[in-house]
Write a protein that holds these residues in place. Sequence first.
Motif, mmCIF file in Angstrom:
data_model
loop_
_atom_site.group_PDB
_atom_site.id
_atom_site.type_symbol
_atom_site.label_atom_id
_atom_site.label_comp_id
_atom_site.label_asym_id
_atom_site.label_seq_id
_atom_site.Cartn_x
_atom_site.Cartn_y
_atom_site.Cartn_z
ATOM 1 N N ALA A 178 35.804 35.281 35.121
ATOM 2 C CA ALA A 178 35.723 34.073 36.131
ATOM 3 C C ALA A 178 36.314 34.094 37.148
ATOM 4 N N PHE B 236 32.878 40.956 43.400
ATOM 5 C CA PHE B 236 31.620 40.430 42.722
ATOM 6 C C PHE B 236 30.861 39.518 43.722
ATOM 7 N N LEU B 237 31.514 38.576 44.281
ATOM 8 C CA LEU B 237 30.818 37.804 45.201
ATOM 9 C C LEU B 237 30.406 38.093 46.712
ATOM 10 N N ARG B 238 31.156 39.187 46.929
ATOM 11 C CA ARG B 238 30.909 39.852 48.335
ATOM 12 C C ARG B 238 29.546 40.752 48.615
ATOM 13 N N ARG B 239 29.124 40.659 49.847
ATOM 14 C CA ARG B 239 27.681 41.088 50.171
ATOM 15 C C ARG B 239 27.900 42.320 51.272
ATOM 16 N N GLN C 94 36.851 36.709 38.837
ATOM 17 C CA GLN C 94 36.387 37.561 39.783
ATOM 18 C C GLN C 94 35.147 36.864 40.559
ATOM 19 N N GLY C 95 34.799 35.637 40.101
ATOM 20 C CA GLY C 95 33.899 34.833 40.560
ATOM 21 C C GLY C 95 32.517 35.015 39.862
ATOM 22 N N ILE C 96 32.545 35.498 38.551
ATOM 23 C CA ILE C 96 31.523 35.598 37.771
ATOM 24 C C ILE C 96 31.064 34.412 36.884
ATOM 25 N N ARG D 296 35.506 47.236 41.665
ATOM 26 C CA ARG D 296 34.302 46.872 42.395
ATOM 27 C C ARG D 296 33.956 45.344 41.771
ATOM 28 N N THR D 297 34.408 45.107 40.372
ATOM 29 C CA THR D 297 34.055 43.813 39.788
ATOM 30 C C THR D 297 34.665 42.777 40.617
ATOM 31 N N TRP E 92 27.118 44.501 35.406
ATOM 32 C CA TRP E 92 28.589 44.804 35.516
ATOM 33 C C TRP E 92 29.073 43.365 35.128
ATOM 34 N N ARG F 44 24.792 45.010 39.659
ATOM 35 C CA ARG F 44 25.782 44.255 39.909
ATOM 36 C C ARG F 44 25.869 43.203 38.705
ATOM 37 N N PRO G 147 36.203 27.936 38.161
ATOM 38 C CA PRO G 147 36.967 29.078 38.799
ATOM 39 C C PRO G 147 36.063 30.010 39.651
ATOM 40 N N GLU G 148 34.780 30.107 39.489
ATOM 41 C CA GLU G 148 33.964 31.080 40.314
ATOM 42 C C GLU G 148 34.047 30.553 41.770
ATOM 43 N N VAL H 247 37.161 31.164 43.542
ATOM 44 C CA VAL H 247 37.298 32.430 43.965
ATOM 45 C C VAL H 247 36.512 32.409 45.314
ATOM 46 N N LEU I 143 40.910 27.182 36.130
ATOM 47 C CA LEU I 143 41.069 27.315 34.540
ATOM 48 C C LEU I 143 41.287 26.359 33.776
ATOM 49 N N ARG J 209 46.958 28.523 36.777
ATOM 50 C CA ARG J 209 45.705 28.090 36.122
ATOM 51 C C ARG J 209 44.760 26.706 36.606
ATOM 52 N N ARG K 201 42.140 44.742 42.053
ATOM 53 C CA ARG K 201 40.935 44.010 41.698
ATOM 54 C C ARG K 201 40.969 42.723 42.522
ATOM 55 N N HIS L 134 43.352 35.498 41.634
ATOM 56 C CA HIS L 134 44.450 35.171 40.684
ATOM 57 C C HIS L 134 44.390 36.397 39.819
ATOM 58 N N SER M 267 43.449 27.901 40.227
ATOM 59 C CA SER M 267 42.200 28.509 40.130
ATOM 60 C C SER M 267 41.063 27.971 39.581
#
Lengths: 245, 289
Positions: free
Chosen positions: B179, A113-116, B181-183, A109-110, B166, B163, A81-82, A85, A61, A56, A158, A91, A59
């Motif tokens: 968090a 999330f940060l990928r484009r 997952q980068g959210i 897919r979540t 979700w 996006r 944390p974001e 990532v 937390l 924790r 994930r 994690h 990452s």
Amino acid sequence: MQPDPLSSESALLQIVGASVNYNKVSAVRNLNMKIPHGGIVTIIGANGAGKTTTLRAISGLSKLSGGEIRFDGGRIDNLNPEQVVARGIAHVPEGRRVFPDMTVEENLRTGAFLRRDQEAIESDLSAVFGRFPRLEERRSQLAKTMSGGEQQMLAIGRALMAKPRLLLLDEPSMGLAPVIVEEMGRIVVEISREGVPVVLVEQNAELALGLADYAYVLETGNLVLEGPAKELHENDHVRRAYLGL
Amino acid sequence: MLELLAQTALNATYAASYIALVAVGLVLIFGVMGVVNFAHGELYMLGAYAVVALYADAGFPFFLAAAVGLIFVGIVGIGMERTLFRPLRDNPLGGLVASIGFLLILQSLASVWFGVRMEHIPPSTQQILRFSDSVSLPVQRLYVIVGAVILLTALWLFLKRSRFGWALRASAQDPEAAALQGISINQTARIAMFIGAGLAGVAGALTAPLVRTFPYMGHSVIVTAFIVIIVGGVGSLEGAVLAAVIYAFVHTFVTTFFDGVIADIVGLSLMLLVLIVKPTGMFGTADRA
């Protein structure tokens, strides 16, 4: 801030003198660890030894009360944390923590999330489905309706969807049937062979020492032993305390 | 008799529409942030005053005023997130108390700016859809129904397809795992507050020509919204919409065939019945309750 050239060359992740407190109770004290650019490092120890806390802290937390954590040469212990990532650390938390009311595919897919890079996301999704065919069969099913082993696969899938440079796994064997635990072990080795270094936290020391290259032993928040996993497997203290031999 | 039933059903559909807008916003805010927003009724009131000020007083077109109501109240929601709920993130009771304080501030500001008299503004249209001699629907009410259907459908598509939708659902289901997952919880909380507050605001804006606007009008609305989300299941948007429809029909029919006080009693009894039979509500899982 003076960068330490030694650490960035010899280790992907370095924990230097880190301490974590929960409500003034110390959970981890003066921890030093190095995670290399490849292979599996395991952290073993009893319940409450500080294994989960260590992950924790990496990452973001849990915040450090002292010391620092460096990833790829840069400090990450002050990030949330974001941001961690985004640096490339995925994690898989204790208890899997999949999103219960989202489908398998939405969960995966979540993770991205940060990928484009849409095309790479699609090909990584097929790769995850290739690795875990059960997830593909159940892609439209809600995560909460799946078994513990399937949820663990989903949580790992994930994390892989983030295309991590370091994978943290917290007790992937917890609550799973022995045959699934074995399968999980194979998958962890496979992931590290494909080039993603893994930090594996386990209570199941026999399993962890069998999979890992290097091991750390935590007891009540202190690092008490470290060494190549094979050597620790023969260590008298480890055999008595963790392997029941 | 059949015509009376049809007319009552139309009235109930109108009531269900604005109740659903308010309740869904309340559920969304609770789901993502874990905060019970007691000031939600006052956000509805602000939306109504946006129409009073822009449409009735300043003479702008009705729909422009309603759109401004949605956006303005949504921005007020973002402000609440930043100044009240974010500093109190790990303290849900603190968020609740702060929202009660904010409710009093909004009521007082509205009294100072607009006075305490009830504003009865002219409708934006006098048209009435006549289905028969005794069954009709004023177009002003149709606007509320159509507005609710469009906005709630858009919200559903946003949550299921986009996006950030979700991300919102992931945050609501497990903020810490989200968090990882980068959210960013700050970002999802901001989006949830904008949408939740905006829906309350637009509900107030669209109904403003149909009700009396006054600084304390939010009170009865939030009581209804609380009953609805308890019946529907705290945390379930679908439950909130379905419960809004059920409540509105029960309440409207009882009001028509008996009277309004009995309707309130029946509405509360409905809530108690649900709490006895299924304490988590029709669709609730009680994860964060």
